[in-house]
Write a protein that holds these residues in place. Structure first.
Motif, short mmCIF file in Angstrom:
data_model
loop_
_atom_site.label_atom_id
_atom_site.label_comp_id
_atom_site.label_asym_id
_atom_site.label_seq_id
_atom_site.Cartn_x
_atom_site.Cartn_y
_atom_site.Cartn_z
N LYS A 127 11.23 7.64 6.51
CA LYS A 127 10.30 7.50 5.39
C LYS A 127 11.08 7.38 4.10
O LYS A 127 12.03 8.12 3.83
CB LYS A 127 9.37 8.72 5.31
CG LYS A 127 8.24 8.58 4.33
CD LYS A 127 7.24 7.54 4.78
CE LYS A 127 6.04 7.44 3.81
NZ LYS A 127 5.12 6.36 4.18
N GLU B 168 4.84 -2.13 3.49
CA GLU B 168 3.49 -1.59 3.65
C GLU B 168 3.53 -0.13 4.09
O GLU B 168 2.77 0.70 3.62
CB GLU B 168 2.71 -2.43 4.65
CG GLU B 168 2.33 -3.81 4.13
CD GLU B 168 1.40 -3.74 2.93
OE1 GLU B 168 0.32 -3.15 3.04
OE2 GLU B 168 1.79 -4.26 1.86
N ALA B 169 4.44 0.19 5.02
CA ALA B 169 4.54 1.55 5.54
C ALA B 169 5.43 2.43 4.67
O ALA B 169 5.37 3.66 4.75
CB ALA B 169 5.07 1.53 6.97
N GLY B 170 6.28 1.81 3.85
CA GLY B 170 7.21 2.58 3.03
C GLY B 170 8.31 3.21 3.87
O GLY B 170 8.67 4.37 3.65
N THR B 171 8.86 2.45 4.83
CA THR B 171 9.90 2.97 5.72
C THR B 171 11.08 2.01 5.77
O THR B 171 10.97 0.83 5.42
CB THR B 171 9.37 3.16 7.15
OG1 THR B 171 8.95 1.89 7.69
CG2 THR B 171 8.21 4.14 7.18
N LYS C 92 0.81 -1.22 0.00
CA LYS C 92 0.00 0.00 0.00
C LYS C 92 0.85 1.27 0.00
O LYS C 92 0.36 2.33 -0.40
CB LYS C 92 -0.95 0.01 1.20
CG LYS C 92 -0.27 0.06 2.55
CD LYS C 92 -1.31 0.02 3.67
CE LYS C 92 -0.66 0.06 5.05
NZ LYS C 92 -1.67 -0.02 6.13
N SER C 93 2.12 1.19 0.40
CA SER C 93 2.96 2.39 0.42
C SER C 93 3.20 2.95 -0.97
O SER C 93 3.53 4.13 -1.10
CB SER C 93 4.30 2.08 1.09
OG SER C 93 5.02 1.10 0.36
N HIS D 221 2.13 12.26 -1.78
CA HIS D 221 2.79 11.35 -2.70
C HIS D 221 3.93 12.09 -3.40
O HIS D 221 3.81 13.26 -3.72
CB HIS D 221 1.81 10.79 -3.74
CG HIS D 221 0.78 9.88 -3.16
ND1 HIS D 221 -0.33 10.35 -2.50
CD2 HIS D 221 0.71 8.53 -3.11
CE1 HIS D 221 -1.05 9.32 -2.09
NE2 HIS D 221 -0.44 8.21 -2.44
N PHE E 217 12.95 2.18 -3.94
CA PHE E 217 12.83 3.02 -2.76
C PHE E 217 14.20 3.62 -2.45
O PHE E 217 15.22 2.92 -2.48
CB PHE E 217 12.38 2.20 -1.55
CG PHE E 217 10.89 2.07 -1.41
CD1 PHE E 217 10.07 3.19 -1.45
CD2 PHE E 217 10.30 0.83 -1.20
CE1 PHE E 217 8.70 3.09 -1.30
CE2 PHE E 217 8.93 0.71 -1.05
CZ PHE E 217 8.12 1.84 -1.09
N ASP F 13 9.98 -1.89 5.72
CA ASP F 13 8.56 -2.16 5.86
C ASP F 13 7.88 -1.69 4.58
O ASP F 13 7.66 -0.50 4.38
CB ASP F 13 8.00 -1.43 7.08
CG ASP F 13 6.54 -1.75 7.36
OD1 ASP F 13 5.81 -2.13 6.42
OD2 ASP F 13 6.11 -1.61 8.52
#
Length: 407
Positions: free
Chosen positions: A246, A86-89, A49-50, A328, A258, A84
């Motif tokens: 982040k 899902e969290a985008g971290t 979801k990130s 975003h 990322f 992570d």
């Protein structure tokens, strides 16, 4: 590492996948689990979801990249990080040091110019970063007996309030105002040369300064006081020896990646990136070609007038990021990263580009994810530099260490 996805049967009327045809009236569950004669293929899974809605689908696991990192699939490029999805971290080791003047320095280690040290610390190897020993672009330090680093100089003020005010629609870029949330002094640079490692440059962005461990431990649960830490910090916890930051989504040669965004040599760019304004990085060369001796940075393309709207599958650019009030990112396009090219550097020369009025009128404007395709469009005259002419660097440099290749 494996992530846990909540797979929902979301109807996708027209889903565009790189290298695949359009799939009409297909659900995400069908995309993930499709095959024949009871042998489902597992090449595709729902994206975390990130990165929604910029990516709907990514490579499934097990993936070819687990056999060879040059193949298709996810690759953790910064082995010291716990990502992570899902969290985008990313959670990284937090390193405590100090200045010669006595103040406490909290840093992370992201890249190094020595291949063996890169493997030892679980970080990317960047040979061309060795050319960063120019002017104040690299500061000096030495290792104390307790293993901490004493830096000769370099302070960061994290107290300013980070503010970005978008322009009026439809021209969200340039912003009406943009102020970075952290500012380095004339001696601060994330690049560090240690006297105990001659000829080696470490990339060590500062995430907090002159703050006690006790004060930072109050932020272990995520209740972050941004006047004391860098704006990308999600959690910071000296007692655990970690800091969570982040991540930013971008693309390289068609692949989503990322990366961290920690410093920039321009205050406006630093504000847009949520990074530390670092004047010392102006001493890095920015106009050399990739193969030139002395080139310490790789290229990064930032669109200023790409399609906008978070529901637009082709959205991209600073205007789009500003229109969404920073929720975003701009989906920048990066050059070479480890596993794909030979010329990786965490320092990036920014090529600010825009679609020409003629290209927009003819409906050519879309989402670009490949540096070579952007250069090709520049040769065709449908994309140009904000300074006019073909895409080129204009003096901006950012520190964006890569962390994870999504595909």
């Amino acid at each position: 590492m494996k992530d846990h996805l909540n797979i929902r049967a979301i109807s996708v009327s027209t889903l565009f996948l790189a290298g695949f045809c359009i799939l009409p009236n297909v659900t995400s569950a069908e995309i993930i689990n499709r095959g024949s004669e009871g042998s489902p293929l597992s090449e595709i899974r729902l994206a975390p979801k990130s990165i929604y809605p910029d990516q709907y689908a990514v490579t499934a696991q097990p993936s070819p990249s687990e056999v060879d990192s040059a193949f298709l699939g996810p690759v953790l490029l910064m082995k010291s990080a716990v990502v992570d999805l899902e969290a985008g971290t990313a959670t990284l080791p937090l390193r405590r040091g100090k200045l010669a003047s006595g103040e406490t320095v909290w840093s992370i280690l992201t890249d190094v110019t020595n291949e063996n040290l890169a493997k030892l610390h679980g970080i990317p190897f960047s040979p061309k970063l060795a050319y960063g020993m120019t002017g104040k672009a690299t500061r000096k330090g030495h290792v104390e007996q307790d293993g901490s680093i004493m830096f000769q100089a370099g302070k960061v003020d994290f107290s300013p309030e980070h503010t970005v005010v978008p322009g009026d629609a439809p021209d969200f870029f340039p912003p009406k105002s943009a102020k970075p949330g952290s500012v380095g002094d004339a001696d601060y640079s994330p690049l560090v040369a240690l006297d105990s490692a001659p000829g080696v440059i470490f990339n060590m962005p500062m995430v907090a300064f002159n703050v006690s461990a006790g004060e930072l431990n109050k932020m272990c649960d995520g209740n972050v006081k941004y006047g004391n830490v860098e704006d990308k910090v999600v959690k910071i916890c000296p007692r655990d020896g970690t800091v969570t930051l982040k991540l930013t989504l971008g693309y390289t040669f068609g692949k989503p990646i990322f990366y961290l965004s920690t410093e920039a040599n321009d205050p406006g760019l630093a504000a847009l990136e949520g990074a530390t304004y670092t004047p010392a990085l102006k001493d890095l060369p920015f106009a050399l070609e990739d193969a030139s001796q002395g080139e310490a940075a790789e290229r990064l393309y930032a669109f200023v007038n790409g399609p906008t709207g978070i529901d637009n599958p082709f959205r991209q650019g600073l205007g789009s990021a500003l229109s969404d009030k920073g929720s975003h990112g701009p989906l920048n396009v990066l050059g070479g990263i480890p596993t794909i090219n030979l010329d990786y550097s965490p320092m990036w020369r920014v090529f600010p580009v825009k679609w020409t009025a003629d290209a927009i009128e003819k409906g050519y404007r879309t989402k670009m994810t490949d540096a070579i395709a952007i250069e090709d469009a520049g040769e065709r005259g449908i994309i140009e530099s904000i300074a006019g002419g073909k895409p080129k660097p204009v003096g901006f440099v950012v520190n964006c260490p890569v962390v994870y290749r999504v595909n």
